[in-house]
Each structure stands twice: as structure tokens, then as C-alpha cells.
Design an enzyme around this catalytic site. Structure first.
Site, PDB file in Angstrom:
ATOM      1  N   TYR A   9       0.856  -1.221   0.053  1.00  0.00           N
ATOM      2  CA  TYR A   9       0.059   0.056  -0.061  1.00  0.00           C
ATOM      3  C   TYR A   9       0.889   1.290  -0.078  1.00  0.00           C
ATOM      4  O   TYR A   9       1.504   1.518   0.867  1.00  0.00           O
ATOM      5  CB  TYR A   9      -0.994  -0.015   1.243  1.00  0.00           C
ATOM      6  CG  TYR A   9      -1.888  -1.176   1.365  1.00  0.00           C
ATOM      7  CD1 TYR A   9      -2.090  -1.948   0.068  1.00  0.00           C
ATOM      8  CD2 TYR A   9      -2.493  -1.348   2.390  1.00  0.00           C
ATOM      9  CE1 TYR A   9      -3.048  -2.890   0.305  1.00  0.00           C
ATOM     10  CE2 TYR A   9      -3.259  -2.589   2.559  1.00  0.00           C
ATOM     11  CZ  TYR A   9      -3.664  -3.242   1.496  1.00  0.00           C
ATOM     12  OH  TYR A   9      -4.353  -4.574   1.467  1.00  0.00           O
TER      13      TYR A   9
ATOM     14  N   HIS B 125       0.386 -11.834   1.254  1.00  0.00           N
ATOM     15  CA  HIS B 125      -0.646 -11.012   0.411  1.00  0.00           C
ATOM     16  C   HIS B 125      -1.241 -11.968  -0.688  1.00  0.00           C
ATOM     17  O   HIS B 125      -2.467 -11.559  -0.907  1.00  0.00           O
ATOM     18  CB  HIS B 125       0.000  -9.808   0.067  1.00  0.00           C
ATOM     19  CG  HIS B 125      -1.050  -8.873  -0.018  1.00  0.00           C
ATOM     20  ND1 HIS B 125      -0.525  -7.115   0.024  1.00  0.00           N
ATOM     21  CD2 HIS B 125      -2.220  -8.638  -0.198  1.00  0.00           C
ATOM     22  CE1 HIS B 125      -1.796  -6.467  -0.265  1.00  0.00           C
ATOM     23  NE2 HIS B 125      -2.736  -7.434  -0.310  1.00  0.00           N
TER      24      HIS B 125
ATOM     25  N   SER C  38     -13.363  -5.458   1.658  1.00  0.00           N
ATOM     26  CA  SER C  38     -14.433  -4.818   0.976  1.00  0.00           C
ATOM     27  C   SER C  38     -15.790  -5.492   1.295  1.00  0.00           C
ATOM     28  O   SER C  38     -16.616  -5.653   0.415  1.00  0.00           O
ATOM     29  CB  SER C  38     -14.183  -5.101  -0.594  1.00  0.00           C
ATOM     30  OG  SER C  38     -12.826  -4.310  -1.155  1.00  0.00           O
ATOM     31  N   PRO C  39     -16.207  -5.249   2.530  1.00  0.00           N
ATOM     32  CA  PRO C  39     -17.467  -5.765   3.053  1.00  0.00           C
ATOM     33  C   PRO C  39     -18.595  -4.857   2.592  1.00  0.00           C
ATOM     34  O   PRO C  39     -19.826  -5.307   2.699  1.00  0.00           O
ATOM     35  CB  PRO C  39     -17.133  -5.682   4.718  1.00  0.00           C
ATOM     36  CG  PRO C  39     -16.352  -4.554   4.861  1.00  0.00           C
ATOM     37  CD  PRO C  39     -15.396  -4.545   3.638  1.00  0.00           C
ATOM     38  N   LEU C  40     -18.556  -3.850   1.983  1.00  0.00           N
ATOM     39  CA  LEU C  40     -19.492  -2.682   1.327  1.00  0.00           C
ATOM     40  C   LEU C  40     -19.428  -2.710   0.122  1.00  0.00           C
ATOM     41  O   LEU C  40     -19.736  -1.982  -0.616  1.00  0.00           O
ATOM     42  CB  LEU C  40     -19.245  -1.361   2.073  1.00  0.00           C
ATOM     43  CG  LEU C  40     -19.569  -1.345   3.529  1.00  0.00           C
ATOM     44  CD1 LEU C  40     -19.361   0.099   4.272  1.00  0.00           C
ATOM     45  CD2 LEU C  40     -20.941  -1.812   3.847  1.00  0.00           C
TER      46      LEU C  40
ATOM     47  N   ARG D 242     -17.219  -2.591  -2.339  1.00  0.00           N
ATOM     48  CA  ARG D 242     -16.145  -1.539  -2.849  1.00  0.00           C
ATOM     49  C   ARG D 242     -17.084  -0.252  -3.095  1.00  0.00           C
ATOM     50  O   ARG D 242     -16.957   0.575  -3.916  1.00  0.00           O
ATOM     51  CB  ARG D 242     -15.532  -2.115  -4.136  1.00  0.00           C
ATOM     52  CG  ARG D 242     -14.780  -3.171  -3.794  1.00  0.00           C
ATOM     53  CD  ARG D 242     -13.940  -3.642  -5.069  1.00  0.00           C
ATOM     54  NE  ARG D 242     -13.289  -4.768  -4.730  1.00  0.00           N
ATOM     55  CZ  ARG D 242     -11.937  -4.764  -4.352  1.00  0.00           C
ATOM     56  NH1 ARG D 242     -11.192  -3.782  -4.314  1.00  0.00           N
ATOM     57  NH2 ARG D 242     -11.627  -6.022  -4.389  1.00  0.00           N
ATOM     58  N   GLY D 243     -17.806   0.091  -1.934  1.00  0.00           N
ATOM     59  CA  GLY D 243     -18.630   1.396  -1.975  1.00  0.00           C
ATOM     60  C   GLY D 243     -20.003   1.155  -2.580  1.00  0.00           C
ATOM     61  O   GLY D 243     -21.030   1.917  -2.139  1.00  0.00           O
ATOM     62  N   PHE D 244     -20.373   0.022  -3.420  1.00  0.00           N
ATOM     63  CA  PHE D 244     -21.885  -0.240  -3.861  1.00  0.00           C
ATOM     64  C   PHE D 244     -22.959  -0.256  -2.749  1.00  0.00           C
ATOM     65  O   PHE D 244     -24.010   0.412  -2.810  1.00  0.00           O
ATOM     66  CB  PHE D 244     -21.821  -1.598  -4.694  1.00  0.00           C
ATOM     67  CG  PHE D 244     -23.191  -1.858  -5.037  1.00  0.00           C
ATOM     68  CD1 PHE D 244     -23.741  -1.246  -6.259  1.00  0.00           C
ATOM     69  CD2 PHE D 244     -23.779  -2.873  -4.723  1.00  0.00           C
ATOM     70  CE1 PHE D 244     -24.886  -1.669  -6.784  1.00  0.00           C
ATOM     71  CE2 PHE D 244     -24.928  -3.228  -5.086  1.00  0.00           C
ATOM     72  CZ  PHE D 244     -25.719  -2.602  -6.174  1.00  0.00           C
ATOM     73  N   LEU D 245     -22.640  -0.929  -1.671  1.00  0.00           N
ATOM     74  CA  LEU D 245     -23.460  -1.150  -0.735  1.00  0.00           C
ATOM     75  C   LEU D 245     -23.873   0.335   0.203  1.00  0.00           C
ATOM     76  O   LEU D 245     -24.794   0.196   1.125  1.00  0.00           O
ATOM     77  CB  LEU D 245     -23.161  -2.351   0.240  1.00  0.00           C
ATOM     78  CG  LEU D 245     -23.429  -3.647  -0.430  1.00  0.00           C
ATOM     79  CD1 LEU D 245     -22.827  -5.051   0.434  1.00  0.00           C
ATOM     80  CD2 LEU D 245     -24.630  -4.064  -1.019  1.00  0.00           C
TER      81      LEU D 245
END
Length: 330
Positions: free
Chosen positions: A56, A122, A201-203, A205-208
Site C-alpha cells: 500500500y 498477501h 471490501s465488506p461494502l 467497494r462502495g456499492f452497498l
């Protein structure tokens, strides 16, 4: 007190902060002052599980995280990753033992610590037997530089091979309502072996969150989502049609769409952690509002029926990226 769950020898907050967004991959990162403020806010709110990686920002994220978290080091669980780093400005997957050992030394220096609590491979390097890579991680445990070992984006078969070499504390892979790949085999393997599952990315990647309605105009050209099939215009238009019913369930539940997605994930098992990332303190606070939110079984069932691998349009990754990972795919 935030809900905590067991991950190896640690008790850590089930809502876990992924720090990648502060340095890497999702468009222009925030300035140093803003990034530090977000990390401090997470600490103040009770988060005690933080995740970074050598990749990162090609090391800059570890330096950022290390500087802010060092005064709190004894009170947090710190995770980082090796096996995928930046070399001459390019991402390189390298699981050779000598590379892993060197990367760990570099990470310890950047993080300003003597030991990393959870150190992941990783990515699996397909040119190196998984036993050799895990063997190098085991030597780091013997040397006291790493407390526990994890793997990222691996299949159930690879997890079992690795676990036979040295106990694996956690597997980290993408998991959310719209990415169900871990349900093919890895979740069961984790339960069988006593490993935690850390869902990035539990959301989706922003969609949710319900805030990303037009990727073509809202995402910067260098945002990694621009290369993901699900965010291509035709696929995303289809996916957006799922959000009206999803938002309606959130309203019925008395929470935001983001909190609903996090609560669904944490309901999938008591060994699961929700690893979310954000650049925004407001979004951080919103996500942490999912702490303690318990969904009725009928709500979970409705969500399962609404958003899943058969109702979402588009592949998770491009063919090139998919070839780099070891996870099972539908």
C-alpha cells in the site's frame, strides 16, 4: 465497548479498519494530516484492529500507520502483509522465503515496532510452493518478529496445505453480499481449522453504501474499480436496480445501507471480521454505527435472496487479476 471477537491469541474489534484507502488504489489519497486524523478518530471510537501492507503506497501506508499507532501499540492488534510489494513503481508478487524475510524487516522499520501481530502472505506466488512461503513466515514467528500467520486470497485447498506447515490464524479475502466466493469452500475450511476470516471490501467497494451511483463520473481514472467488470456501465446499471429494495430494507431496519451490509456480514459467523476502509471520518463514524446491530433471521434471508452471486452482474476481477489469485470462483 465495541464488540470483540477471537482471532488467534487476540481479542480484537469485529469492525476492523483497513488502511489501504489512505495511501493506495482508490484515487487520490487524503493528505497526511487528514489521514492521521482518521486513524486517531478510529482509535478514539474504540477500534483496536488495524490492517496495512507493504504494497500500500509502496511502503508509505505502513509508515503512516506506524507513526500514528506507535503510542498505542500495546493496546491494538496490528496486521500487515508480505509477498506482494512495489518494485520500481510496479506491483510484484514474490513469495520466495528470502523476499518474505527481507520484506518483514522493512515493514518492522516502517511500522516502528518490534513485532507484527498478524502477518499475511498477501498473494500466493504460483512459482513458489506454498509450504516454502509459509515456512519463511514460520521462521519469523520463531524469531519473535511475527506473532501469528495469515493468508490472503487463497483457496480452501491452499489453506489446508499451508496449515499443515504452520497453524494459520486468519484468511483475508473479499466477502460481502455481492461477493460470495468464500462460501464455496474457504469459510468452511476456516471453521474446520479454527481460523478467523477477515472480510475485505465488506461494502462491495462502495456499492452497498448507496452513494456510488455513477462510477463513470464519480471515480477517478486511477481508481482500481475502473478496471473491475462490475463497475462497467452496463453491468453497474443492472446492479443499481438492486439498491432500491436494499435501501428499503435498511429503512425498515432503522440503519443506513452501509450499516446493513456490515451487520449482514458479521452475522455470517462469529469468526468473521469486517475489514472496511474509508477516507472520510463521517463514513468511519457511520460504519462504526453497525457495532452491535443484530439482524433478524428473516432480514438476513431477504438480503441473501436480493443480492448474491446470481443477481449481481459482472465478474469480480478482470481476467488478468483473476489469474493472480488462488480463490475459488463461481
Amino acid at each position: 465497548m465495541m464488540e470483540k471477537r477471537r482471532i488467534g491469541p487476540f481479542n480484537a474489534t469485529a469492525l476492523t479498519l483497513g488502511c489501504m484507502n489512505l495511501s493506495h488504489a482508490y484515487g487520490t489519497p487524503p493528505g497526511r494530516e487528514a489521514a492521521e486524523a482518521l486513524l486517531r478518530r478510529a482509535l478514539e471510537a474504540g477500534v483496536d484492529f488495524f490492517d496495512t501492507a507493504a504494497l500500500y503506497g509502496f511502503g508509505s501506508n505502513e509508515s503512516l500507520v506506524g507513526a500514528v499507532l506507535k503510542p498505542h501499540r500495546q493496546h491494538i492488534t496490528l496486521a500487515s502483509k508480505c509477498g506482494m510489494t512495489g518494485v520500481d513503481g510496479k506491483k510484484v508478487i514474490d513469495g520466495r522465503p528470502e523476499t518474505i524475510l527481507r520484506t518483514c524487516e522493512e515493514s518492522l522499520t516502517r511500522l516502528g515496532t518490534d513485532v507484527i501481530d498478524l502477518y499475511y502472505l498477501h498473494r500466493r506466488d504460483f512459482q513458489v510452493p506454498i509450504e516454502e512461503s509459509v515456512g519463511a513466515l514460520a521462521r519469523l514467528v520463531e524469531q519473535g518478529k511475527v506473532r501469528t500467520i495469515g493468508l490472503s486470497e487463497v483457496s480452501a485447498a491452499t489453506l489446508r496445505r499451508a496449515h499443515a506447515e504452520h497453524p494459520i490464524t486468519a484468511v483475508q479475502s473479499e466477502y460481502s453480499l455481492w461477493t460470495r466466493n468464500p462460501e464455496i469452500g474457504v469459510l468452511d475450511a476456516c471453521r474446520e481449522l479454527g481460523a478467523a476470516f477477515v472480510a475485505f471490501s465488506p461494502l462491495a467497494r462502495g456499492f452497498l453504501t448507496g452513494n456510488l451511483t455513477d462510477p463513470a463520473t464519480q471515480l477517478e481514472p486511477k481508481d482500481i474499480r475502473c478496471q473491475m467488470p462490475r463497475f462497467e456501465p452496463e453491468n453497474y446499471a443492472r446492479n443499481l436496480k438492486l439498491l432500491d429494495d436494499y435501501k428499503a430494507i435498511a429503512i425498515e431496519t432503522g440503519c443506513t445501507p452501509a450499516q446493513l451490509g456490515l451487520a449482514w456480514l458479521l452475522a455470517q459467523g462469529d469468526n468473521i471480521f469486517a475489514l472496511f476502509g474509508t477516507k472520510s471520518i463521517d463514513h468511519l463514524d457511520e460504519n462504526l454505527g453497525a457495532d452491535g446491530l443484530k439482524l433478524p433471521p428473516e432480514t438476513i434471508s431477504r438480503l441473501d435472496d436480493l443480492i448474491n452471486q446470481t443477481t449481481v452482474s459482472g465478474a469480480r476481477y478482470s481476467p488478468a487479476i483473476q489469474s493472480e489469485i488462488d480463490t475459488e470462483d463461481y
